[in-house]
Motif scaffolding. Sequence first.
Motif, PDB file in Angstrom:
ATOM      1  N   LEU A   1      -5.265  10.325   1.389  1.00 30.14           N
ATOM      2  CA  LEU A   1      -5.351   8.862   1.293  1.00 30.14           C
ATOM      3  C   LEU A   1      -5.468   8.183   2.649  1.00 30.14           C
ATOM      4  CD1 LEU A   1      -3.327   8.020  -1.827  1.00 30.14           C
ATOM      5  CD2 LEU A   1      -5.374   6.829  -1.099  1.00 30.14           C
TER       6      LEU A   1
ATOM      7  N   HIS B   1     -18.191 -16.532  12.248  1.00 25.97           N
ATOM      8  CA  HIS B   1     -18.297 -15.166  11.725  1.00 25.97           C
ATOM      9  C   HIS B   1     -16.916 -14.560  11.523  1.00 25.97           C
ATOM     10  CE1 HIS B   1     -22.561 -14.416  11.529  1.00 25.97           C
ATOM     11  NE2 HIS B   1     -22.734 -14.971  12.709  1.00 25.97           N
TER      12      HIS B   1
ATOM     13  N   TRP C   1     -19.925 -12.062   3.859  1.00 28.18           N
ATOM     14  CA  TRP C   1     -19.326 -13.225   4.509  1.00 28.18           C
ATOM     15  C   TRP C   1     -20.352 -14.270   4.936  1.00 28.18           C
ATOM     16  CZ3 TRP C   1     -20.645  -8.965   7.379  1.00 28.18           C
ATOM     17  CH2 TRP C   1     -21.286  -9.199   8.589  1.00 28.18           C
TER      18      TRP C   1
ATOM     19  N   MET D   1      11.901   8.929  -4.451  1.00 36.74           N
ATOM     20  CA  MET D   1      11.296  10.191  -4.839  1.00 36.74           C
ATOM     21  C   MET D   1      11.483  11.237  -3.753  1.00 36.74           C
ATOM     22  SD  MET D   1       7.744   9.571  -6.818  1.00 36.74           S
ATOM     23  CE  MET D   1       6.930  11.030  -6.234  1.00 36.74           C
TER      24      MET D   1
ATOM     25  N   PHE E   1     -16.491  -7.419   1.476  1.00 35.30           N
ATOM     26  CA  PHE E   1     -16.679  -7.369   2.931  1.00 35.30           C
ATOM     27  C   PHE E   1     -18.137  -7.481   3.354  1.00 35.30           C
ATOM     28  CE2 PHE E   1     -12.455  -5.593   2.621  1.00 35.30           C
ATOM     29  CZ  PHE E   1     -11.837  -6.197   3.695  1.00 35.30           C
ATOM     30  N   MET E   2     -19.045  -7.470   2.383  1.00 33.02           N
ATOM     31  CA  MET E   2     -20.472  -7.400   2.732  1.00 33.02           C
ATOM     32  C   MET E   2     -21.165  -8.746   2.569  1.00 33.02           C
ATOM     33  SD  MET E   2     -20.618  -4.077   3.089  1.00 33.02           S
ATOM     34  CE  MET E   2     -19.232  -2.988   2.886  1.00 33.02           C
TER      35      MET E   2
ATOM     36  N   PHE F   1     -14.613  -3.858  -2.332  1.00 33.12           N
ATOM     37  CA  PHE F   1     -15.525  -3.294  -1.339  1.00 33.12           C
ATOM     38  C   PHE F   1     -16.645  -4.288  -1.005  1.00 33.12           C
ATOM     39  CE2 PHE F   1     -18.910  -0.329   0.004  1.00 33.12           C
ATOM     40  CZ  PHE F   1     -18.226   0.273   1.042  1.00 33.12           C
TER      41      PHE F   1
ATOM     42  N   PHE G   1      -2.767  -3.098  -5.385  1.00 39.03           N
ATOM     43  CA  PHE G   1      -3.180  -2.023  -4.479  1.00 39.03           C
ATOM     44  C   PHE G   1      -4.468  -2.396  -3.743  1.00 39.03           C
ATOM     45  CE2 PHE G   1      -5.115   2.359  -4.057  1.00 39.03           C
ATOM     46  CZ  PHE G   1      -4.268   2.763  -3.039  1.00 39.03           C
TER      47      PHE G   1
ATOM     48  N   VAL H   1     -20.577  -1.326   8.906  1.00 40.05           N
ATOM     49  CA  VAL H   1     -21.550  -2.191   8.222  1.00 40.05           C
ATOM     50  C   VAL H   1     -21.549  -3.582   8.845  1.00 40.05           C
ATOM     51  CG1 VAL H   1     -22.053  -3.336   6.041  1.00 40.05           C
ATOM     52  CG2 VAL H   1     -21.490  -0.918   6.055  1.00 40.05           C
ATOM     53  N   THR H   2     -20.348  -4.068   9.203  1.00 42.06           N
ATOM     54  CA  THR H   2     -20.264  -5.402   9.801  1.00 42.06           C
ATOM     55  C   THR H   2     -21.009  -5.449  11.136  1.00 42.06           C
ATOM     56  OG1 THR H   2     -18.110  -5.621   8.757  1.00 42.06           O
ATOM     57  CG2 THR H   2     -18.652  -7.202  10.467  1.00 42.06           C
TER      58      THR H   2
ATOM     59  N   VAL I   1     -16.511  -0.120   6.650  1.00 42.93           N
ATOM     60  CA  VAL I   1     -16.557  -1.579   6.631  1.00 42.93           C
ATOM     61  C   VAL I   1     -16.882  -2.121   8.027  1.00 42.93           C
ATOM     62  CG1 VAL I   1     -15.124  -3.632   6.380  1.00 42.93           C
ATOM     63  CG2 VAL I   1     -15.049  -1.857   4.635  1.00 42.93           C
TER      64      VAL I   1
ATOM     65  N   ILE J   1     -19.311 -17.463  16.922  1.00 48.30           N
ATOM     66  CA  ILE J   1     -18.445 -16.295  16.759  1.00 48.30           C
ATOM     67  C   ILE J   1     -17.230 -16.638  15.894  1.00 48.30           C
ATOM     68  CG2 ILE J   1     -16.943 -14.667  17.976  1.00 48.30           C
ATOM     69  CD1 ILE J   1     -18.850 -14.795  20.304  1.00 48.30           C
TER      70      ILE J   1
ATOM     71  N   PHE K   1      -8.542   5.783   3.708  1.00 47.79           N
ATOM     72  CA  PHE K   1      -8.445   4.438   4.266  1.00 47.79           C
ATOM     73  C   PHE K   1      -9.085   4.358   5.643  1.00 47.79           C
ATOM     74  CE2 PHE K   1      -5.850   3.462   0.757  1.00 47.79           C
ATOM     75  CZ  PHE K   1      -5.818   2.091   0.677  1.00 47.79           C
TER      76      PHE K   1
ATOM     77  N   ILE L   1     -29.553  -7.821  11.606  1.00 47.07           N
ATOM     78  CA  ILE L   1     -30.113  -8.990  10.929  1.00 47.07           C
ATOM     79  C   ILE L   1     -29.527 -10.322  11.370  1.00 47.07           C
ATOM     80  CG2 ILE L   1     -30.884  -7.759   8.875  1.00 47.07           C
ATOM     81  CD1 ILE L   1     -28.378  -8.642   7.447  1.00 47.07           C
TER      82      ILE L   1
ATOM     83  N   ILE M   1     -26.306 -12.440  16.555  1.00 48.62           N
ATOM     84  CA  ILE M   1     -25.354 -13.512  16.854  1.00 48.62           C
ATOM     85  C   ILE M   1     -25.722 -14.251  18.143  1.00 48.62           C
ATOM     86  CG2 ILE M   1     -23.818 -11.995  18.153  1.00 48.62           C
ATOM     87  CD1 ILE M   1     -21.529 -13.505  16.853  1.00 48.62           C
TER      88      ILE M   1
ATOM     89  N   PHE N   1      -7.644  -4.833   5.871  1.00 49.18           N
ATOM     90  CA  PHE N   1      -8.907  -4.885   6.613  1.00 49.18           C
ATOM     91  C   PHE N   1      -9.358  -6.304   6.947  1.00 49.18           C
ATOM     92  CE2 PHE N   1      -9.731  -0.668   4.430  1.00 49.18           C
ATOM     93  CZ  PHE N   1      -9.390   0.047   5.559  1.00 49.18           C
TER      94      PHE N   1
ATOM     95  N   ILE O   1       1.294   3.978  -3.072  1.00 50.66           N
ATOM     96  CA  ILE O   1       0.845   5.356  -2.863  1.00 50.66           C
ATOM     97  C   ILE O   1       2.010   6.334  -3.033  1.00 50.66           C
ATOM     98  CG2 ILE O   1      -0.037   6.982  -1.130  1.00 50.66           C
ATOM     99  CD1 ILE O   1      -1.720   4.666  -0.028  1.00 50.66           C
ATOM    100  N   ASN O   2       3.190   5.986  -2.518  1.00 46.50           N
ATOM    101  CA  ASN O   2       4.258   6.984  -2.404  1.00 46.50           C
ATOM    102  C   ASN O   2       5.404   6.864  -3.396  1.00 46.50           C
ATOM    103  OD1 ASN O   2       3.258   8.415  -0.142  1.00 46.50           O
ATOM    104  ND2 ASN O   2       3.759   6.645   1.105  1.00 46.50           N
TER     105      ASN O   2
ATOM    106  N   ALA P   1      -5.161  -3.427   0.277  1.00 49.63           N
ATOM    107  CA  ALA P   1      -6.166  -2.807   1.142  1.00 49.63           C
ATOM    108  C   ALA P   1      -7.051  -3.885   1.768  1.00 49.63           C
ATOM    109  CB  ALA P   1      -7.007  -1.818   0.345  1.00 49.63           C
TER     110      ALA P   1
ATOM    111  N   PHE Q   1     -24.584  -7.331  12.316  1.00 48.97           N
ATOM    112  CA  PHE Q   1     -24.741  -8.186  13.489  1.00 48.97           C
ATOM    113  C   PHE Q   1     -25.911  -7.719  14.346  1.00 48.97           C
ATOM    114  CE2 PHE Q   1     -20.310  -9.676  12.923  1.00 48.97           C
ATOM    115  CZ  PHE Q   1     -20.596 -11.021  12.957  1.00 48.97           C
TER     116      PHE Q   1
ATOM    117  N   PHE R   1     -27.844 -11.231   2.429  1.00 54.22           N
ATOM    118  CA  PHE R   1     -26.511 -11.676   2.034  1.00 54.22           C
ATOM    119  C   PHE R   1     -26.528 -12.360   0.668  1.00 54.22           C
ATOM    120  CE2 PHE R   1     -25.453 -11.012   6.531  1.00 54.22           C
ATOM    121  CZ  PHE R   1     -24.261 -10.324   6.375  1.00 54.22           C
TER     122      PHE R   1
ATOM    123  N   LEU S   1       0.845  -1.203   0.000  1.00 54.05           N
ATOM    124  CA  LEU S   1       0.000   0.000   0.000  1.00 54.05           C
ATOM    125  C   LEU S   1       0.876   1.247   0.000  1.00 54.05           C
ATOM    126  CD1 LEU S   1      -2.900  -0.598   2.548  1.00 54.05           C
ATOM    127  CD2 LEU S   1      -3.076  -0.238   0.095  1.00 54.05           C
TER     128      LEU S   1
ATOM    129  N   ILE T   1     -15.536 -13.383   8.001  1.00 48.36           N
ATOM    130  CA  ILE T   1     -15.297 -11.957   7.751  1.00 48.36           C
ATOM    131  C   ILE T   1     -13.894 -11.790   7.180  1.00 48.36           C
ATOM    132  CG2 ILE T   1     -14.982  -9.698   8.857  1.00 48.36           C
ATOM    133  CD1 ILE T   1     -17.210 -10.505  10.800  1.00 48.36           C
TER     134      ILE T   1
END
Lengths: 622, 110
Positions: free
Chosen positions: B85, A241, A295, B1, A292-293, A289, A197, B99-100, B96, A238, B89, B107, B110, A205, A177-178, A201, B104, A312, A173, A245
């Motif tokens: 940036l 999950h 799992w 750079m 992640f929604m 993106f 890239f 939403v996770t 993220v 747990i 992030f 809906i 757990i 996460f 970026i740099n 990311a 839980f 889901f 990353l 995830i």
Amino acid sequence: MSTLARKKGVGAVIWDYLTTVDHKKIAILYLIAGGIFFLLGGLEAMIIRIQLAVPNNDFISAGFYNEVLTMHGTTMIFLAAMPLVFAMMNAVVPIQIGARDVAFPFLNSLGFWLFFFGGVFLNLSWFLGGAPDAGWTSYASLSLASPTHGIDFYVLGLQISGLGTLIGGINFLVTIINMRAPGMTYMRMPMFTWATFVTSALILFAFPPLTVGLIFMMMDRLFGGNFFDPALGGNTIIWEHLFWIFGHPEVYILVLPAFGIFSEIFATFSRKRLFGYSSMVFATVLIGFLGFMVWAHHMFTVGLGPIANAIFAVATMAIAVPTGIKIFNWLFTMWGGSIRFTTPMMYAVAFIPSFVIGGVTGVMNATAAADYQYHDSYFVVAHFHYVIVGGVVFALLAGAHYWWPKMFGKMLDEKLGKVTFWLFFIGFHLTFFIQHFLGLMGMPRRVFTFLPGQGFETGNMISTVGAFFMAAGTIVLLANVVITTVKGKRVGNDPWEDGRTLEWAVSSPAPEYNFAQTPLVRGLDAYWIEKMEGKKGLTPAEPLGDIHMPNPSILPFVISLGLFVAAFGFLFHQDHAWGTPVGIVGLLITLGAMFFRSIIDDHGFHIHKEEVMEAEKKGAGA
Amino acid sequence: MANHTHVQNPKVDVQYRRKKNAEEMKHQIISFTLMIFLTLIAFFAVGYEGFSAWFAVPFILLLAVVQVIFQLYYFMHMSHKGHELPALFLYGGVVVAFVTVWAFLTIVWI
């Protein structure tokens, strides 16, 4: 001191690789280590297929089958596919963006050694009382009941190697970026760099949930915790999950670089600009993106209820849209192109129908109501092998053939490459296509044998025959590597002759400093633009000068070794008195090495202008 | 750079930088004082018998969010240019994670 073009003894070479912080050498380390684990995982796959060739087989016992099955999945995902993806990233990405190295060369080396020691630790379980046996997902209700130390090896080994992956992801990353060369805007980055890239990311996460899950599991198994034990007030769901995830983004962590590799190959061998570049970037980010929604689609049968399952399911199906955009873009890249069917291109072309089959069965699995039928059957096994072998493994094989000259300076033999391709391609479809039907006929996954007279005999025999084809393809590939290394001829900068991106503008393999002068990037496919204007090399963005390089260091190796020792200590701390002291000693080794890293001022060294000029004259860069 | 972006003569803008640093120091001290103040309020909110948990818990969570923003923008320099940036992030991660957790709570149960 520069290490350019100098003959060295075996010991010096080994020391060089133990201490290297050069991204090109770390790529080779990842390739070798990942390749060995790939062979190991393949061997385990062959044992599985031999056991399942005929009904009521007793080639291996049920308990051993569970270990082999678990280790096949765990090895292939964490110790083969991930490091091989990192091998490609390390070999190519810094050069593709016109950089001299990654942002943190020391961390790059640390990431590799952590992965390596984690992998070795996990595999030592075979010799120390039994491997993990609860499947690669290691669901808590099953793994907490496992009597051997196998699960502990899984937990600690993956924790160490996961740390390495996280470090590697952050490094890429920051690098992307740099460290891009002047003129290399985001929308001029090659598709593989974009994929790297977004993948990095996702690693950033997705790995923390795995880390948390593994810590909970470690507490439960080794230190008397009860996060997952319902009898003590815990909750076994747990783990599922947390695992998914992490686990679902993990699938995209593997497949997005594969998409990137194929995007490069399609453009190069169609001799055309990648069709719909900006929509490809958009699709890559969107897949990352959405990853992640979704799992819980791995857990439809857990009993989350109809609302959760429906949401889901729909979210999962949405991912088919950006993936479809990509498929059409690849087709349109080939459309009207002047196509050359080299080995990498054959993998790329074969990838499209193979991956689409995996994608379609993916949408079928995403249909929550129907999934109650598919769940835990061979249909699911067929599905994920179609996406992972048909997508990721094809891409890694294609990428290995494509970038081999850039990594080692010699072309893999094209004839043998095509033999590998056909053996692997036929073997792959033979093995896994029939498994869709075995699943629909009711064959459950993860069972060590099946009974005669239920209609599973023919399908399983075909599947096993296919596995032998893939094994034969792998052996031909190994022979190809040996023959190329011994007999292959040195090649120039652009051995495929149609290279478009910056890595083809430097010598093969690239010099230690990659670019004598940082290049000026004037558009997408920077090297192609220069070639089309009749220029031999890149436009430099700076005068020739001394180049600053990082010093090699053994500390990453020592830091990782310390954690490896500590893991042994804590694993056995309930059985042996030496456990806890050994664990503490290991941690002290790690912390001590980190302390030395902090207090020793390391300013690196310079390769002087004259040395660079001499190296360039010797036939390095153009 | 990075080594190409050195300022030729570091003495040229020393006046400007000194002024800028002094201004920044002022901001940091102000936000630091505010943060201590907010922490005291949080302790008070928990200790005071008159507030029920239904008020105190969301209230101190709100104060925590304010403190995180102070921390990020004044102490970790996210208010400066060139931090787009990292901000992307950070907020991406927040979305993220939100939403996770939201899934839980609404809906998955757990």
